[in-house]
Design an enzyme around this catalytic site. Structure first.
Site, PDB file in Angstrom:
ATOM      1  N   LYS A  54     -13.407 -36.341  57.260  1.00 25.61           N
ATOM      2  CA  LYS A  54     -13.176 -37.318  56.186  1.00 25.61           C
ATOM      3  C   LYS A  54     -14.247 -38.410  56.205  1.00 25.61           C
ATOM      4  O   LYS A  54     -14.885 -38.699  55.192  1.00 25.61           O
ATOM      5  CB  LYS A  54     -11.786 -37.949  56.345  1.00 25.61           C
ATOM      6  CG  LYS A  54     -11.559 -39.141  55.418  1.00 25.61           C
ATOM      7  CD  LYS A  54     -10.210 -39.778  55.606  1.00 25.61           C
ATOM      8  CE  LYS A  54     -10.164 -40.873  56.633  1.00 25.61           C
ATOM      9  NZ  LYS A  54     -10.726 -42.168  56.239  1.00 25.61           N
ATOM     10  N   ASN A  55     -14.438 -39.019  57.363  1.00 29.19           N
ATOM     11  CA  ASN A  55     -15.347 -40.168  57.394  1.00 29.19           C
ATOM     12  C   ASN A  55     -16.798 -39.757  57.194  1.00 29.19           C
ATOM     13  O   ASN A  55     -17.626 -40.577  56.793  1.00 29.19           O
ATOM     14  CB  ASN A  55     -15.179 -40.939  58.708  1.00 29.19           C
ATOM     15  CG  ASN A  55     -13.849 -41.686  58.732  1.00 29.19           C
ATOM     16  OD1 ASN A  55     -13.165 -41.761  57.712  1.00 29.19           O
ATOM     17  ND2 ASN A  55     -13.486 -42.234  59.880  1.00 29.19           N
ATOM     18  N   CYS A 115      -6.313 -54.854  54.146  1.00 27.95           N
ATOM     19  CA  CYS A 115      -5.895 -53.515  54.520  1.00 27.95           C
ATOM     20  C   CYS A 115      -4.765 -53.665  55.515  1.00 27.95           C
ATOM     21  O   CYS A 115      -4.706 -54.655  56.238  1.00 27.95           O
ATOM     22  CB  CYS A 115      -7.104 -52.831  55.146  1.00 27.95           C
ATOM     23  SG  CYS A 115      -6.740 -51.256  55.833  1.00 27.95           S
ATOM     24  N   ARG A 146     -10.713 -56.641  57.822  1.00 31.59           N
ATOM     25  CA  ARG A 146     -11.897 -55.835  57.518  1.00 31.59           C
ATOM     26  C   ARG A 146     -12.927 -56.518  56.618  1.00 31.59           C
ATOM     27  O   ARG A 146     -13.174 -56.105  55.485  1.00 31.59           O
ATOM     28  CB  ARG A 146     -11.474 -54.487  56.952  1.00 31.59           C
ATOM     29  CG  ARG A 146     -10.519 -53.764  57.877  1.00 31.59           C
ATOM     30  CD  ARG A 146     -10.093 -52.443  57.357  1.00 31.59           C
ATOM     31  NE  ARG A 146     -11.008 -51.375  57.686  1.00 31.59           N
ATOM     32  CZ  ARG A 146     -10.756 -50.091  57.461  1.00 31.59           C
ATOM     33  NH1 ARG A 146      -9.645 -49.732  56.910  1.00 31.59           N
ATOM     34  NH2 ARG A 146     -11.635 -49.177  57.791  1.00 31.59           N
ATOM     35  N   ASP A 201      -8.684 -44.554  65.581  1.00 31.12           N
ATOM     36  CA  ASP A 201      -7.997 -43.647  64.657  1.00 31.12           C
ATOM     37  C   ASP A 201      -7.100 -42.635  65.370  1.00 31.12           C
ATOM     38  O   ASP A 201      -6.412 -41.850  64.716  1.00 31.12           O
ATOM     39  CB  ASP A 201      -9.022 -42.909  63.765  1.00 31.12           C
ATOM     40  CG  ASP A 201      -9.635 -43.840  62.725  1.00 31.12           C
ATOM     41  OD1 ASP A 201      -9.165 -44.972  62.585  1.00 31.12           O
ATOM     42  OD2 ASP A 201     -10.609 -43.416  62.056  1.00 31.12           O
ATOM     43  N   ARG A 252      -4.449 -38.987  52.404  1.00 33.98           N
ATOM     44  CA  ARG A 252      -5.802 -39.569  52.374  1.00 33.98           C
ATOM     45  C   ARG A 252      -6.710 -38.869  53.385  1.00 33.98           C
ATOM     46  O   ARG A 252      -7.927 -38.827  53.184  1.00 33.98           O
ATOM     47  CB  ARG A 252      -5.743 -41.059  52.734  1.00 33.98           C
ATOM     48  CG  ARG A 252      -5.004 -41.896  51.727  1.00 33.98           C
ATOM     49  CD  ARG A 252      -5.054 -43.343  52.125  1.00 33.98           C
ATOM     50  NE  ARG A 252      -6.458 -43.744  52.259  1.00 33.98           N
ATOM     51  CZ  ARG A 252      -6.857 -44.953  52.601  1.00 33.98           C
ATOM     52  NH1 ARG A 252      -5.980 -45.884  52.839  1.00 33.98           N
ATOM     53  NH2 ARG A 252      -8.135 -45.236  52.697  1.00 33.98           N
TER      54      ARG A 252
END
Ligand code: UD1
Length: 422
Positions: free
Chosen positions: A22-23, A116, A121, A304, A396
């Site tokens: 994803k990233n 967030c 952030r 994460d 997501r």
């Protein structure tokens, strides 16, 4: 709102293939904006964050074609440099278009990415770096507007190895005049993937994976093809699921060095892990030991994965201490774990977990993507039924999560409309 209903207690066994990161894809798609040609990206996962990034590119005027896991991006008709507020607010990573748009089209405007649920952030490191490359930046009425007739290479030292700031500045510097040196950069594998993609378009970037990156500006970038690296967080999540359910899972399409910190903690907890050319095999035990861990920038333990490993700690023998150093507000899952019978206390950035024998199914709500994956993991372990709400947040970052879990023997359903009993 859709929810997962999970009937826990099954040992999960079998093989799972990990999708593209994803990233990684969330920085490689914006990097396509730098190209004068057409870029083809392979192994793009089906994620709602990727859909948002596709929409961002399309709103700017790019043509994006998607067929299976292949995406073809043509930015020759980009006609605007302003991002719609709706999309900026939906996903913080939309700020990664800033560096490439500014570098290629000399002007960019976007709404300040909102707060967030895991922390505030800020974007100060991105903006300070762009200013050092010669951008004039105005922050007014909730918008950031950056302009630069030309960007010029410079020395930049980040205060903190921010992943996003490293990526944004690398992309901006590829078309700047002269050489840019960025120090104290993030060393995440996704940054190496970005460097490889930029270089395949004709950029001159070296040093990704270390804490100093040098970029020699070039006049233009051309067409390229690129395969996204496997998602190390999806892989880590399935490793914890194997361990927590006492299962036996072979994880395919994973780069072991990318998950070394997770492997090391699982082994310390007593989980059996073997690697061969097929992938990583994780075999859970009757009862694991509690271990301490602290989140750190790569190659340290990833923030994460903090919530997912906490599920294993919650059912391990003994006490574990978890320290979150990256985000200031990333323990929201703890209250939900407590509803399921976990014994966890939070003091500031530290969580103290006393292992219990069993978790029990409950109605729980997720506050962010990784907390959601952790609650599903807890549901797979717990006695009885668990309902996990807000699962659009899990969409997501996990492609076909429930299907992959069912293939491994989980009882998990995606349903609409179950209400909490009050
Ligand atoms: C990326 C990842 C995210 C991961 C995080 C840390 C993507 C799309 N997302 O997010 O999944 O959790 O790295 O590994 O790749 N900070 C500042 N000023 C800045 C930028 C960051 O103070 O200008 C702070 C943040 O508030 C946070 C820390 O630095 O506390 C880490 O942020 P950063 O590394 O930038 O994370 P992201 O790139 O947003």
């Amino acid at each position: 709102m859709e929810k997962y209903v999970i009937f826990g207690g099954n040992r999960l066994c079998g093989t799972v293939r990990i999708g593209g990161g994803k990233n990684s894809v969330l920085t490689i798609l914006p990097a396509c904006l730098l190209s004068k040609g057409v870029c083809t990206i392979y192994d793009v996962p089906k994620l709602s964050d990727v859909n948002v990034m596709q929409e961002v590119l399309e709103c700017l005027g790019a043509k994006v074609e998607r067929s299976g896991s292949t995406m073809v991006v043509d930015v020759s008709n980009v006609s605007t440099v302003e991002l719609p507020d709706r999309l900026t607010r939906m996903m913080r990573a939309s700020n990664l278009v800033m560096g490439p748009i500014l570098s290629r089209f000399h002007h960019v405007k976007l709404a300040y990415p909102g707060g967030c649920s895991i922390g505030s952030r800020p974007m100060d490191q991105h903006l300070r770096g762009l200013k050092l490359l010669g951008a004039q930046i105005v922050e007014k009425h909730g918008y950031i507007e950056a302009k630069a007739d030309r960007l010029v290479g410079n020395e930049i030292c980040l205060d903190f190895p921010s992943v996003g700031a490293t990526e944004n500045l690398m992309m901006a510097a590829t078309l700047a005049e002269g050489v840019t040196t960025i120090r104290n950069t993030a060393r995440e594998p996704e940054i190496v993937d970005l460097q490889n993609f930029l270089n395949s378009m004709g950029a001159k970037v070296r040093g990704a994976g270390t804490d100093v990156i040098k970029i020699e500006g070039v006049k233009e970038l051309t067409s390229a093809e690129h395969t996204i690296i496997p998602d190390r967080i999806e892989a880590g999540t399935f490793m914890v699921i194997a361990a927590a359910t006492g299962g036996d899972i072979l994880i395919k399409n994973v780069i072991p060095e990318h998950v070394e910190a997770v492997i090391s903690k699982l082994k310390e907890a007593g989980v059996e892990i073997t690697e061969d050319s097929e992938g990583i095999r994780v075999r859970g035990k009757e009862r694991t030991r509690g271990v301490d861990y602290k989140t750190m920038p790569f190659p340290g333990f990833p923030t994460d994965m903090q919530a997912q490993l906490m599920v294993l700690m919650a059912i391990s023998e003994g006490t574990s201490i978890v320290t979150e150093t990256i985000f200031e507000n990333r323990f929201k899952h703890v209250d939900e774990f407590r509803r399921m019978g976990a014994d966890i206390k939070v003091e500031g950035r530290v969580a103290i977990i006393k292992g219990v024998k069993n978790l029990s199914g409950a109605y729980v709500e997720t506050s962010d993507l990784r907390a959601g994956a952790a609650l599903v993991t807890a549901g797979l372990v717990a006695e009885g039924a668990t309902v996990v709400d807000n699962i659009h947040l899990i969409d997501r970052g996990y492609d076909s999560f429930d299907q992959k879990l069912r293939n491994l023997g989980a009882q998990i359903l995606r349903v609409n409309g179950i209400k909490e009993r009050r």
